[in-house]
Scaffold this motif. Sequence first.
Motif, PDB file in Angstrom:
ATOM      1  N   GLU A 142      66.324  55.348  10.168  1.00  0.00           N
ATOM      2  CA  GLU A 142      66.841  54.806  11.417  1.00  0.00           C
ATOM      3  C   GLU A 142      67.455  55.917  12.268  1.00  0.00           C
ATOM      4  N   PRO A 143      67.228  55.917  13.571  1.00  0.00           N
ATOM      5  CA  PRO A 143      67.818  56.946  14.437  1.00  0.00           C
ATOM      6  C   PRO A 143      69.340  56.874  14.458  1.00  0.00           C
ATOM      7  N   VAL A 144      69.966  58.016  14.641  1.00  0.00           N
ATOM      8  CA  VAL A 144      71.413  58.085  14.793  1.00  0.00           C
ATOM      9  C   VAL A 144      71.790  57.550  16.173  1.00  0.00           C
ATOM     10  N   GLY A 145      72.697  56.594  16.212  1.00  0.00           N
ATOM     11  CA  GLY A 145      73.211  56.111  17.484  1.00  0.00           C
ATOM     12  C   GLY A 145      72.331  55.125  18.218  1.00  0.00           C
ATOM     13  N   ALA A 146      71.238  54.669  17.622  1.00  0.00           N
ATOM     14  CA  ALA A 146      70.353  53.676  18.246  1.00  0.00           C
ATOM     15  C   ALA A 146      69.959  54.041  19.670  1.00  0.00           C
ATOM     16  N   PRO A 147      69.336  55.213  19.881  1.00  0.00           N
ATOM     17  CA  PRO A 147      68.926  55.595  21.232  1.00  0.00           C
ATOM     18  C   PRO A 147      67.730  54.764  21.692  1.00  0.00           C
ATOM     19  N   PRO A 148      67.494  54.666  23.001  1.00  0.00           N
ATOM     20  CA  PRO A 148      66.279  54.012  23.471  1.00  0.00           C
ATOM     21  C   PRO A 148      65.056  54.847  23.109  1.00  0.00           C
ATOM     22  N   VAL A 149      64.014  54.189  22.629  1.00  0.00           N
ATOM     23  CA  VAL A 149      62.784  54.878  22.208  1.00  0.00           C
ATOM     24  C   VAL A 149      61.596  54.180  22.862  1.00  0.00           C
ATOM     25  N   LEU A 150      60.775  54.953  23.555  1.00  0.00           N
ATOM     26  CA  LEU A 150      59.587  54.435  24.230  1.00  0.00           C
ATOM     27  C   LEU A 150      58.340  54.889  23.477  1.00  0.00           C
ATOM     28  N   VAL A 151      57.399  53.980  23.280  1.00  0.00           N
ATOM     29  CA  VAL A 151      56.112  54.312  22.664  1.00  0.00           C
ATOM     30  C   VAL A 151      55.034  54.241  23.739  1.00  0.00           C
ATOM     31  N   VAL A 152      54.246  55.313  23.839  1.00  0.00           N
ATOM     32  CA  VAL A 152      53.222  55.442  24.878  1.00  0.00           C
ATOM     33  C   VAL A 152      51.888  55.751  24.216  1.00  0.00           C
ATOM     34  N   GLY A 153      50.823  55.157  24.717  1.00  0.00           N
ATOM     35  CA  GLY A 153      49.513  55.444  24.155  1.00  0.00           C
ATOM     36  C   GLY A 153      48.401  54.837  24.965  1.00  0.00           C
ATOM     37  N   SER A 154      47.215  54.898  24.414  1.00  0.00           N
ATOM     38  CA  SER A 154      46.029  54.333  25.055  1.00  0.00           C
ATOM     39  C   SER A 154      45.308  53.412  24.083  1.00  0.00           C
ATOM     40  N   PRO A 155      44.870  52.251  24.552  1.00  0.00           N
ATOM     41  CA  PRO A 155      44.082  51.379  23.670  1.00  0.00           C
ATOM     42  C   PRO A 155      42.716  51.975  23.351  1.00  0.00           C
ATOM     43  N   ASP A 156      42.328  53.033  24.067  1.00  0.00           N
ATOM     44  CA  ASP A 156      41.043  53.695  23.848  1.00  0.00           C
ATOM     45  C   ASP A 156      41.187  55.007  23.083  1.00  0.00           C
ATOM     46  N   ASP A 157      42.364  55.245  22.512  1.00  0.00           N
ATOM     47  CA  ASP A 157      42.626  56.419  21.685  1.00  0.00           C
ATOM     48  C   ASP A 157      41.677  56.397  20.492  1.00  0.00           C
ATOM     49  N   GLY A 158      40.979  57.515  20.262  1.00  0.00           N
ATOM     50  CA  GLY A 158      40.038  57.578  19.157  1.00  0.00           C
ATOM     51  C   GLY A 158      40.681  57.861  17.816  1.00  0.00           C
ATOM     52  N   LEU A 159      42.000  58.146  17.802  1.00  0.00           N
ATOM     53  CA  LEU A 159      42.696  58.440  16.549  1.00  0.00           C
ATOM     54  C   LEU A 159      43.736  57.379  16.190  1.00  0.00           C
ATOM     55  N   VAL A 160      44.386  56.810  17.185  1.00  0.00           N
ATOM     56  CA  VAL A 160      45.461  55.843  16.954  1.00  0.00           C
ATOM     57  C   VAL A 160      45.028  54.489  17.499  1.00  0.00           C
ATOM     58  N   SER A 161      45.009  53.490  16.655  1.00  0.00           N
ATOM     59  CA  SER A 161      44.557  52.168  17.074  1.00  0.00           C
ATOM     60  C   SER A 161      45.639  51.441  17.861  1.00  0.00           C
ATOM     61  N   ARG A 162      45.221  50.399  18.586  1.00  0.00           N
ATOM     62  CA  ARG A 162      46.194  49.571  19.300  1.00  0.00           C
ATOM     63  C   ARG A 162      47.161  48.931  18.317  1.00  0.00           C
ATOM     64  N   ALA A 163      46.667  48.529  17.160  1.00  0.00           N
ATOM     65  CA  ALA A 163      47.547  47.930  16.156  1.00  0.00           C
ATOM     66  C   ALA A 163      48.614  48.923  15.697  1.00  0.00           C
ATOM     67  N   ASP A 164      48.237  50.198  15.554  1.00  0.00           N
ATOM     68  CA  ASP A 164      49.212  51.212  15.157  1.00  0.00           C
ATOM     69  C   ASP A 164      50.269  51.403  16.239  1.00  0.00           C
ATOM     70  N   LEU A 165      49.842  51.401  17.500  1.00  0.00           N
ATOM     71  CA  LEU A 165      50.799  51.527  18.604  1.00  0.00           C
ATOM     72  C   LEU A 165      51.778  50.361  18.601  1.00  0.00           C
ATOM     73  N   ASP A 166      51.259  49.153  18.405  1.00  0.00           N
ATOM     74  CA  ASP A 166      52.127  47.975  18.362  1.00  0.00           C
ATOM     75  C   ASP A 166      53.107  48.066  17.196  1.00  0.00           C
ATOM     76  N   ARG A 167      52.616  48.540  16.070  1.00  0.00           N
ATOM     77  CA  ARG A 167      53.453  48.606  14.866  1.00  0.00           C
ATOM     78  C   ARG A 167      54.611  49.589  15.069  1.00  0.00           C
ATOM     79  N   VAL A 168      54.311  50.742  15.623  1.00  0.00           N
ATOM     80  CA  VAL A 168      55.374  51.725  15.851  1.00  0.00           C
ATOM     81  C   VAL A 168      56.362  51.202  16.895  1.00  0.00           C
ATOM     82  N   ALA A 169      55.848  50.610  17.974  1.00  0.00           N
ATOM     83  CA  ALA A 169      56.734  50.095  19.022  1.00  0.00           C
ATOM     84  C   ALA A 169      57.670  49.022  18.480  1.00  0.00           C
ATOM     85  N   ARG A 170      57.180  48.173  17.576  1.00  0.00           N
ATOM     86  CA  ARG A 170      58.027  47.123  17.006  1.00  0.00           C
ATOM     87  C   ARG A 170      59.187  47.701  16.213  1.00  0.00           C
TER      88      ARG A 170
END
Length: 266
Positions: free
Chosen positions: A201-229
């Motif tokens: 867990e991050p120290v101090g609960a800072p705001p964290v933004l996840v950015v990506g593309s649904p057309d990324d050839g390495l990272v799936s949309r499901a992976d982006l959703d999982r990290v953002a959650r």
Amino acid sequence: MTTRVIRPDEWSDPPPSVKREVIGVQPEGPATGPPVLFVPGFGQGAWVYAEHWLERTAARGFPAYAMSLRGHGASGSAPKSGLRAYVHDVTQVAAGLPRQAVLIGHGAGALVVAMALARYPVKAAALVAPVFGGPLAAVTACARNPLGVLPAAFGGRLRPRRGQLFSSDLPAEEQRNYLARRGRASARAQWQLCQVRAPEEPVGAPPVLVVGSPDDGLVSRADLDRVARRYQGAPLLFPGMGHDLMLDARWAEPLDAILDWLEKNA
């Protein structure tokens, strides 16, 4: 997620010192935002941000810095280093900046940033096309590009395809030039990426933004959703772009969105 209070290995067996490449661009006028430290992914160096993102970030009033992890770019060689050493590099560079920083990591560098958040209290963080690793992600990556990924699990070079990294909007010659500049992470770090657990867990609960593309050839949309959650949010998506958002043809769009977000949250 949990945060460890005591880390005996950090003081009893610290990573060896190495030269660290750090590139900085300052705003022409007074700084209106906190310093931003960009961390590249495996096989890349500070140059990936120096191409476009550093100048534009500084033009928006943020002191902009990009670093190369050990063994990458112009940083010192460290063939046996693992993830812990990479996290050490990020926290040391961030702690040396004149003010509390924003950390932005790309690819596996986003995982390194996420791990550093448990050690360094950031103003905010952005995880761009995050590769958080683990056994399931390793299997998925091998299925998508077995010849380019499988050798990396045994110490070879990770070889993503152009179509995984860039959109067809980026001229083929530029794609080839960027691929030719790629280096490699240590075999130890690549192997650890296949087995790594979720970041603390991050120290101090800072705001964290996840950015990506649904057309990324390495990272799936499901992976982006999982990290953002993990950070109580949803990913900010840029369709039609490849994995290397900072080098692709429409590189300005994700950066401007990140900086707009920082102006409200950092």
